[in-house]
Design an enzyme around this catalytic site. Sequence first.
Site, PDB file in Angstrom:
ATOM      1  N   ASP A  62       9.996 -10.040  -7.766  1.00 41.35           N
ATOM      2  CA  ASP A  62      10.560  -9.284  -6.596  1.00 41.35           C
ATOM      3  C   ASP A  62      10.592  -8.017  -6.925  1.00 41.35           C
ATOM      4  OD1 ASP A  62      11.783  -8.155  -4.437  1.00 41.35           O
ATOM      5  OD2 ASP A  62      13.407 -10.033  -4.437  1.00 41.35           O
ATOM      6  N   VAL A  63       9.806  -7.121  -6.290  1.00 43.79           N
ATOM      7  CA  VAL A  63       9.632  -5.528  -6.709  1.00 43.79           C
ATOM      8  C   VAL A  63      11.138  -4.855  -6.598  1.00 43.79           C
ATOM      9  CG1 VAL A  63       7.138  -5.346  -6.613  1.00 43.79           C
ATOM     10  CG2 VAL A  63       8.634  -4.864  -4.787  1.00 43.79           C
ATOM     11  N   ASN A  89       1.025  -2.352  -4.204  1.00 43.05           N
ATOM     12  CA  ASN A  89       0.531  -2.827  -3.055  1.00 43.05           C
ATOM     13  C   ASN A  89       1.759  -3.604  -2.134  1.00 43.05           C
ATOM     14  OD1 ASN A  89      -1.731  -3.679  -1.117  1.00 43.05           O
ATOM     15  ND2 ASN A  89      -0.876  -5.817  -1.891  1.00 43.05           N
ATOM     16  N   TYR A 157       9.147   2.266   8.173  1.00 44.34           N
ATOM     17  CA  TYR A 157       7.765   2.277   7.622  1.00 44.34           C
ATOM     18  C   TYR A 157       7.336   3.661   7.379  1.00 44.34           C
ATOM     19  CZ  TYR A 157       3.027   0.441   6.552  1.00 44.34           C
ATOM     20  OH  TYR A 157       1.903   0.050   5.980  1.00 44.34           O
ATOM     21  N   LYS A 161       6.451   5.531   3.898  1.00 41.83           N
ATOM     22  CA  LYS A 161       5.084   5.855   3.459  1.00 41.83           C
ATOM     23  C   LYS A 161       5.170   7.207   3.322  1.00 41.83           C
ATOM     24  CE  LYS A 161       3.485   1.596   3.224  1.00 41.83           C
ATOM     25  NZ  LYS A 161       3.068   1.038   1.630  1.00 41.83           N
TER      26      LYS A 161
END
Length: 253
Positions: A62-63, A89, A157, A161
């Site tokens: 789990d990042v 990713n 999001y 980003k």
Amino acid sequence: MSEQDHCAVITGAGSGIGRATALALAAARFSVVLAGRRVEPLEETRQDIEATGGAALSVCCDVRDEASVVQLFAAAVEKFHRVDVLFNNAGTSAPARRLEELTVAQWNDVVATNLTGLFLCSREAFKVMASQTPQGGRIINNGSISAHAPRPGSAPYTATKHAVTGLTRQCALEGRRYNIACGQIDIGNARTALMEDVAAAGREQPDGTFRPEPTMAPEDVGRAVAYMATLPPEANVLFMTVMATAMPYVGRG
């Protein structure tokens, strides 16, 4: 050091772009460490790679969790002795909501995965790449078309980003002293399971209408990442955009 001695760590590797990239890097003779939260798709990808003579390791990770990320890189080094490429990713998005409708929990969930997770993985990659012999490596971040232009209802999001772009530049700068290159691939409308669900109903456009949009195969992205990953240490793609040719991005749609 021969090509087959190279090791790549890929987060979100069980499906979609992550899986396509893992297969592309395995075809380029990388040993591949497959990271993700769901064991079953990771194992399916690992088996596919090994069936063609490649080397792979699947690690449940789990990042968002610091200890989990530390364990991921420890497992990679234990198995393959070094890390040459990290493909950041793993990512998520909140349900499409107007800014005033978003909850703090929705916001924090996207930030934790898309930004904090990318930082944690990059930090551990720096530690490994700086200390290994030969020194150095490459980090490739999955940005997005949303790192340049937002879609309606996608504030968490889009914000993360845009932040990924800043972190890409920072890692590219700080990595120089350790022979670490860092670049970003901005992807538009890859035909993943999530995108197929959205495409069926169409995507909201800035004028409020919903229209289907052209897509491209995840394998096209995988080949692009493999190109970035296989450059010699003295060369780097700082930013690359790979997108469905006719998607509404350039010009006015």
